[in-house]
Design a protein around this motif. Structure first.
Motif, PDB file in Angstrom:
ATOM      1  N   ARG A 196      -2.410 112.252 -13.561  1.00  0.00           N
ATOM      2  CA  ARG A 196      -2.132 111.807 -14.928  1.00  0.00           C
ATOM      3  C   ARG A 196      -0.632 111.859 -15.200  1.00  0.00           C
ATOM      4  NH1 ARG A 196      -6.139 115.245 -18.769  1.00  0.00           N
ATOM      5  NH2 ARG A 196      -4.502 116.781 -18.395  1.00  0.00           N
ATOM      6  N   TYR A 197      -0.184 111.027 -16.127  1.00  0.00           N
ATOM      7  CA  TYR A 197       1.215 111.079 -16.550  1.00  0.00           C
ATOM      8  C   TYR A 197       1.331 110.531 -17.966  1.00  0.00           C
ATOM      9  CZ  TYR A 197       1.633 106.003 -15.650  1.00  0.00           C
ATOM     10  OH  TYR A 197       1.469 104.641 -15.668  1.00  0.00           O
ATOM     11  N   HIS A 225       7.659 118.566 -15.298  1.00  0.00           N
ATOM     12  CA  HIS A 225       7.466 119.707 -16.195  1.00  0.00           C
ATOM     13  C   HIS A 225       7.570 121.044 -15.475  1.00  0.00           C
ATOM     14  CE1 HIS A 225       3.439 120.576 -14.593  1.00  0.00           C
ATOM     15  NE2 HIS A 225       3.238 119.270 -14.578  1.00  0.00           N
ATOM     16  N   PRO A 228       2.221 122.361 -20.753  1.00  0.00           N
ATOM     17  CA  PRO A 228       1.460 121.159 -21.111  1.00  0.00           C
ATOM     18  C   PRO A 228       2.384 119.954 -21.271  1.00  0.00           C
ATOM     19  CG  PRO A 228       0.747 123.045 -22.431  1.00  0.00           C
ATOM     20  CD  PRO A 228       1.987 123.470 -21.702  1.00  0.00           C
ATOM     21  N   LEU A 229       1.916 118.789 -20.863  1.00  0.00           N
ATOM     22  CA  LEU A 229       2.752 117.596 -20.922  1.00  0.00           C
ATOM     23  C   LEU A 229       3.210 117.277 -22.337  1.00  0.00           C
ATOM     24  CD1 LEU A 229       1.320 114.906 -18.476  1.00  0.00           C
ATOM     25  CD2 LEU A 229       3.410 116.235 -18.280  1.00  0.00           C
ATOM     26  N   GLU A 270       2.137 114.699 -14.284  1.00  0.00           N
ATOM     27  CA  GLU A 270       1.533 116.026 -14.383  1.00  0.00           C
ATOM     28  C   GLU A 270       1.228 116.544 -12.986  1.00  0.00           C
ATOM     29  OE1 GLU A 270      -1.848 117.888 -17.255  1.00  0.00           O
ATOM     30  OE2 GLU A 270      -2.523 116.292 -15.929  1.00  0.00           O
ATOM     31  N   ARG A 275      -4.515 121.246 -12.121  1.00  0.00           N
ATOM     32  CA  ARG A 275      -4.681 121.455 -13.559  1.00  0.00           C
ATOM     33  C   ARG A 275      -5.594 122.643 -13.835  1.00  0.00           C
ATOM     34  NH1 ARG A 275      -5.023 115.545 -13.464  1.00  0.00           N
ATOM     35  NH2 ARG A 275      -7.310 115.653 -13.472  1.00  0.00           N
ATOM     36  N   ALA A 311      -0.636 122.629 -15.824  1.00  0.00           N
ATOM     37  CA  ALA A 311      -0.727 122.298 -14.399  1.00  0.00           C
ATOM     38  C   ALA A 311       0.386 122.987 -13.629  1.00  0.00           C
ATOM     39  CB  ALA A 311      -0.651 120.785 -14.201  1.00  0.00           C
TER      40      ALA A 311
END
Length: 215
Positions: A13-14, A32, A37-38, A59, A63, A78
């Motif tokens: 995910r991104y 990150h 958290p993103l 990400e 996770r 993550a």
């Protein structure tokens, strides 16, 4: 008992702040920190979110749920690599980020300037990615950098292309002595890299503070 590796496809995910397109003048890939958290990371980069700049926030592949008070919304964080599967995680990391970068850059003007920004453990992940991957980039920004002891930092830095590097440390927050950046700066210079160390105040980062106004 020894865990055995097994290769399989999985979904990463991104977050994209902006959309790829002909009007993009700068692309940033932002990695990150550990357990960050993103959404929280994106909030730190709000000053960089402009119409001509595309920010891609991948990400980490591992996770997990952060502890939360009762009835609070569950939050996902993550990590980039685990100490007991480091080599496999680093290989997966490079493949993942190279493929994501290729997909994004194919939708932007050819030769668009690329900045890679790493925060905390994301700085180590960025260095490992760029040292072993195929993604073209123009400069590297590392904020409060932390290299896990399981990663050979000097060997990683030797593998980096000769691109400008800016190390960023805060004047009000140093959660480990390493995050001050002085030892990393020396290692960078020993590896023949053109690196500088800048200090910023606490709070949302700005381009001016990073010495990258207009980029």
């Amino acid at each position: 008992m020894i865990p055995r590796p097994f290769h399989t496809t999985r979904t990463a995910r991104y977050i994209s702040l902006g959309e790829p397109g002909a009007d993009i003048q700068h692309v940033w890939f932002c990695l990150h920190g550990e357990g960050q958290p993103l959404g929280d990371f994106a909030a730190q980069l709000v000053n960089f979110d402009t119409p001509e700049r595309l920010l891609i926030l991948p990400e980490g592949l591992s996770r997990y749920a952060l502890p939360a008070p009762i009835a609070a919304t569950p939050t996902t964080a993550a990590t980039w690599f685990a100490p007991d599967s480091l080599l496999a995680d680093l290989s997966d990391l490079t493949t993942y980020l190279d493929e994501l970068a290729a997909q994004v850059l194919a939708q932007c003007p050819e030769g668009v300037p690329v900045t890679v920004f790493g925060y905390g453990h994301g700085a180590a992940a960025a260095c490992r990615w760029l040292a072993g991957g195929r993604t073209r980039y123009d400069r590297l920004l590392l904020y409060a950098s932390i290299f896990p002891p399981t990663i050979d930092r000097r060997a990683t830095l030797v593998g980096l292309p000769e691109r400008p590097v800016t190390l960023i440390s805060t004047t009000t927050e140093a959660f480990t002595p390493e995050a001050t950046g002085e030892a990393l700066l020396q290692d960078m210079q020993d590896a023949g890299l053109k690196a500088q160390l800048r200090y910023v105040s606490e709070g949302p980062l700005t381009l001016a503070a990073l010495g990258t106004v207009g980029k």
